[in-house]
Design an enzyme around this catalytic site. Structure first.
Site, PDB file in Angstrom:
ATOM      1  N   SER A  21       0.807  -1.227   0.000  1.00 16.80           N
ATOM      2  CA  SER A  21       0.000   0.000   0.000  1.00 16.80           C
ATOM      3  C   SER A  21       0.834   1.268   0.000  1.00 16.80           C
ATOM      4  O   SER A  21       1.085   1.859   1.051  1.00 16.80           O
ATOM      5  CB  SER A  21      -0.904   0.021   1.242  1.00 16.80           C
ATOM      6  OG  SER A  21      -2.034  -0.777   1.064  1.00 16.80           O
ATOM      7  N   ASN A 100     -13.056  -0.354   6.096  1.00 19.05           N
ATOM      8  CA  ASN A 100     -13.059  -0.231   4.639  1.00 19.05           C
ATOM      9  C   ASN A 100     -14.032  -1.197   3.974  1.00 19.05           C
ATOM     10  O   ASN A 100     -13.994  -1.380   2.751  1.00 19.05           O
ATOM     11  CB  ASN A 100     -11.652  -0.470   4.075  1.00 19.05           C
ATOM     12  CG  ASN A 100     -10.608   0.433   4.680  1.00 19.05           C
ATOM     13  OD1 ASN A 100      -9.679  -0.030   5.315  1.00 19.05           O
ATOM     14  ND2 ASN A 100     -10.771   1.733   4.507  1.00 19.05           N
ATOM     15  N   HIS A 127      -4.497  -5.307  -4.209  1.00 19.11           N
ATOM     16  CA  HIS A 127      -4.748  -6.374  -3.218  1.00 19.11           C
ATOM     17  C   HIS A 127      -6.061  -6.173  -2.483  1.00 19.11           C
ATOM     18  O   HIS A 127      -6.591  -7.105  -1.901  1.00 19.11           O
ATOM     19  CB  HIS A 127      -3.591  -6.485  -2.218  1.00 19.11           C
ATOM     20  CG  HIS A 127      -3.456  -5.326  -1.263  1.00 19.11           C
ATOM     21  ND1 HIS A 127      -3.066  -4.069  -1.656  1.00 19.11           N
ATOM     22  CD2 HIS A 127      -3.682  -5.239   0.068  1.00 19.11           C
ATOM     23  CE1 HIS A 127      -3.033  -3.276  -0.611  1.00 19.11           C
ATOM     24  NE2 HIS A 127      -3.409  -3.942   0.453  1.00 19.11           N
ATOM     25  N   GLU A 161     -13.526   3.870  -0.409  1.00 16.74           N
ATOM     26  CA  GLU A 161     -12.887   3.055   0.632  1.00 16.74           C
ATOM     27  C   GLU A 161     -13.745   2.992   1.890  1.00 16.74           C
ATOM     28  O   GLU A 161     -13.255   2.707   2.984  1.00 16.74           O
ATOM     29  CB  GLU A 161     -11.476   3.583   0.907  1.00 16.74           C
ATOM     30  CG  GLU A 161     -10.642   3.685  -0.367  1.00 16.74           C
ATOM     31  CD  GLU A 161      -9.458   2.730  -0.450  1.00 16.74           C
ATOM     32  OE1 GLU A 161      -8.937   2.319   0.578  1.00 16.74           O
ATOM     33  OE2 GLU A 161      -9.051   2.399  -1.588  1.00 16.74           O
ATOM     34  N   ARG A 193      -7.404   7.917  -2.357  1.00 17.20           N
ATOM     35  CA  ARG A 193      -8.159   6.680  -2.567  1.00 17.20           C
ATOM     36  C   ARG A 193      -9.663   6.915  -2.639  1.00 17.20           C
ATOM     37  O   ARG A 193     -10.399   6.074  -3.146  1.00 17.20           O
ATOM     38  CB  ARG A 193      -7.867   5.709  -1.429  1.00 17.20           C
ATOM     39  CG  ARG A 193      -6.396   5.329  -1.305  1.00 17.20           C
ATOM     40  CD  ARG A 193      -6.326   3.999  -0.616  1.00 17.20           C
ATOM     41  NE  ARG A 193      -5.104   3.775   0.109  1.00 17.20           N
ATOM     42  CZ  ARG A 193      -4.893   2.685   0.835  1.00 17.20           C
ATOM     43  NH1 ARG A 193      -5.836   1.763   0.940  1.00 17.20           N
ATOM     44  NH2 ARG A 193      -3.770   2.505   1.470  1.00 17.20           N
ATOM     45  N   HIS A 229      -6.171   7.319   4.611  1.00 17.50           N
ATOM     46  CA  HIS A 229      -7.622   7.399   4.849  1.00 17.50           C
ATOM     47  C   HIS A 229      -7.854   8.534   5.836  1.00 17.50           C
ATOM     48  O   HIS A 229      -7.023   8.776   6.721  1.00 17.50           O
ATOM     49  CB  HIS A 229      -8.170   6.111   5.476  1.00 17.50           C
ATOM     50  CG  HIS A 229      -8.186   4.927   4.557  1.00 17.50           C
ATOM     51  ND1 HIS A 229      -7.779   3.674   4.947  1.00 17.50           N
ATOM     52  CD2 HIS A 229      -8.584   4.809   3.270  1.00 17.50           C
ATOM     53  CE1 HIS A 229      -7.916   2.833   3.932  1.00 17.50           C
ATOM     54  NE2 HIS A 229      -8.399   3.495   2.903  1.00 17.50           N
ATOM     55  N   CYS A 346      -9.565   1.213  12.330  1.00 20.53           N
ATOM     56  CA  CYS A 346      -9.564   0.521  11.023  1.00 20.53           C
ATOM     57  C   CYS A 346     -10.192  -0.853  11.137  1.00 20.53           C
ATOM     58  O   CYS A 346     -10.753  -1.368  10.178  1.00 20.53           O
ATOM     59  CB  CYS A 346      -8.143   0.320  10.514  1.00 20.53           C
ATOM     60  SG  CYS A 346      -7.239   1.820  10.232  1.00 20.53           S
TER      61      CYS A 346
HETATM   62  O1  SUG Z   1      -5.469  -0.253   2.945  1.00 15.60           O
HETATM   63  N1  SUG Z   1      -2.991  -1.911   4.792  1.00 15.60           N
HETATM   64  C1  SUG Z   1      -4.301  -1.278   4.754  1.00 15.60           C
HETATM   65  C2  SUG Z   1      -4.599  -0.563   6.029  1.00 15.60           C
HETATM   66  C3  SUG Z   1      -6.015  -0.095   6.083  1.00 15.60           C
HETATM   67  C4  SUG Z   1      -6.303   0.731   7.285  1.00 15.60           C
HETATM   68  N2  SUG Z   1      -7.657   1.090   7.293  1.00 15.60           N
HETATM   69  C5  SUG Z   1      -8.140   2.295   7.670  1.00 15.60           C
HETATM   70  N3  SUG Z   1      -7.379   3.343   7.813  1.00 15.60           N
HETATM   71  N4  SUG Z   1      -9.411   2.408   7.817  1.00 15.60           N
HETATM   72  C6  SUG Z   1      -4.401  -0.319   3.565  1.00 15.60           C
HETATM   73  O2  SUG Z   1      -3.418   0.366   3.278  1.00 15.60           O
HETATM   74  C7  SUG Z   1      -1.215  -3.345   3.963  1.00 15.60           C
HETATM   75  C8  SUG Z   1      -1.120  -4.756   3.419  1.00 15.60           C
HETATM   76  C9  SUG Z   1       0.272  -5.129   3.040  1.00 15.60           C
HETATM   77  O3  SUG Z   1       1.041  -4.253   2.646  1.00 15.60           O
HETATM   78  O4  SUG Z   1       0.620  -6.329   3.110  1.00 15.60           O
HETATM   79  C10 SUG Z   1      -2.627  -2.771   3.865  1.00 15.60           C
HETATM   80  O5  SUG Z   1      -3.351  -3.116   2.952  1.00 15.60           O
END
Ligand code: SUG
Length: 417
Positions: A21, A100, A127, A161, A193, A229, A346
């Protein structure tokens, strides 16, 4: 009676650090580290237990089948043949971040008096872009009662999201609220996003009153600082908005609009000269659950990282010594999720509804959490090393663990969704 129920994503057995990410600084920093899926899931369960003890209602959303073989089928490749980046994307446990999963508009806000949910498309990150079909299946099951309307995602290319970019303020859970949709524009090298067109489409689908709906731009500085976010820099509950001074591009207008629509609204703002955006992002001060416990005390549930951060902890201590609306701070350990950029907020999707209208298999008490914890302790891998994601034994373990959880929760019907 309408109550707030927090649905936490159970951390899946494939939880790993693949650095997928961009713009999420913690996830980028953790890339290649050894993950601990069992500890991660148990931390999430401990957070849910702590919330039950506070007198809150708790639900769960389940991990998705991983690797996502259906998604790989659409890309005409099997997991075993897929290039490394597709493997990592197919294996991600990112559905754990339930904030999300969807955007939720409670019944008092909508023209037809139903609680509306729109599944997030999450299309900015590959992903995450394949989460929505399974999320939709789960939400359709959990919220099958006519008190709810569950909508499919907004179509591409409009990124959505979910609740992570949505704030609701309401004097009481059964009173009409003010909903704020926070959208972004690119910040520095990082993508936005949440697209405004997506937020507007969700608001229309939910039949919100345009006079009580605000579309607010997230500050570019916040995105550039790693607030991928909005829930990394702001959270709301009841009539309180808790936000960083630099969360919104047009801060003064947001405050003025809010006060106009809701004179009793209180903004607890953290000034940038006390806590910088960098401090906020590294500590996840705002990625907190802001909740009202049964005796009426407004409580902020923060990650342990806030206590390790001197300026942030000093600010929180000072806040409690004052006479603001947030009267209590609770600390939780969700370190494994935090290392991928996911704090306490989250991990949960907030729904305001009558609990009797929800499929009880998605609601948990201590006994049901014991059941989940038993499955996790028995089946979840203890550790995943970065180079292990091609290991057939690990894959068998992950798929078996998922099946065991569906059995344990009487939700095997999700297998065929
Ligand atoms: O979408 N991390 C998530 C974290 C989401 C956090 N959610 C909120 N803020 N509501 C993202 O970035 C990392 C997965 C990886 O790199 O293996 C990831 O998808």
């Amino acid at each position: 009676m309408l109550r707030e129920i927090n649905f936490d994503g159970i951390v899946g057995p494939s939880h790993n650090y693949a650095g997928l990410s961009p713009g999420n600084l913690a996830a980028t920093r953790s890339a290649g580290a050894v993950s601990r899926p069992r500890a991660a899931a148990l931390q999430g369960i401990a957070k849910m237990r702590a919330n039950l003890r506070l007198g809150l209602l708790q639900g769960v959303l389940l991990p998705h089948p991983r690797p996502d073989r259906r998604w790989l089928d659409k890309l005409s490749v099997g997991y075993e043949q897929a290039p490394p980046h597709l493997r990592a994307q197919a294996l991600s446990a990112s559905a754990m971040w339930a904030a999300n999963a969807a955007t939720v508009s409670p019944a008092p806000d909508t023209a037809d008096g139903r609680c509306h949910l729109t599944v997030a498309n999450l299309l900015t990150m590959p992903h995450r872009s394949h989460e929505w079909p399974e999320t939709l299946a789960q939400l359709r099951l959990a919220f099958a009662h006519p008190a709810f309307a569950v909508h499919p995602p907004v179509p591409a290319p409009f990124g959505d999201e979910g609740a992570a970019n949505h704030l609701r303020l309401a004097a009481a859970y059964d009173a009409p609220g003010v909903e704020l949709f926070v959208y972004g524009e690119r910040g520095g090298p990082f993508p936005a996003r949440q697209h405004r067109d997506a937020s507007e489409a969700v608001a229309r689908a939910h039949r919100l009153d345009p006079a009580r709906t605000l579309f607010v731009r997230q500050s570019q500085a916040a995105i550039a600082a790693g607030a991928f976010h909005n829930d990394v820099v702001a959270v709301a509950n009841g009539s309180v908005l808790f936000a960083h001074e630099q969360a919104f591009e047009q801060r003064d207008e947001v405050h003025a609009d809010l006060r106009r629509l809701m004179p009793e609204a209180a903004v607890v703002e953290v000034p940038a000269d006390r806590v910088s955006l960098a401090d906020a992002v590294s500590s996840y001060l705002f990625n907190a659950q802001l909740v009202t416990v049964p005796d009426g005390t407004m409580t902020l549930i923060v990650p342990g990282e806030t206590r390790d951060h001197q300026r942030v902890w000093a600010w929180l201590t000072g806040m409690l010594a004052g006479d603001g609306p947030i009267r209590r701070v609770e600390v939780v350990d969700v370190r494994e999720s935090m290392a991928n950029g996911g704090g306490p907020a989250c991990l949960r999707l907030r729904v305001v509804a009558d609990p009797a209208t929800i499929d009880p298999r998605f609601l948990v008490d201590e006994a049901r959490l014991d059941r989940i914890a038993d499955v996790v302790a028995t089946h979840w891998p203890e550790a995943i090393e970065a180079d292990a994601i091609g290991d057939p034994d690990l894959l068998a373990r992950i798929e078996g663990a998922h099946a065991a959880l569906l059995h344990g929760l009487d939700l095997v019907e999700l297998t065929d969704k």
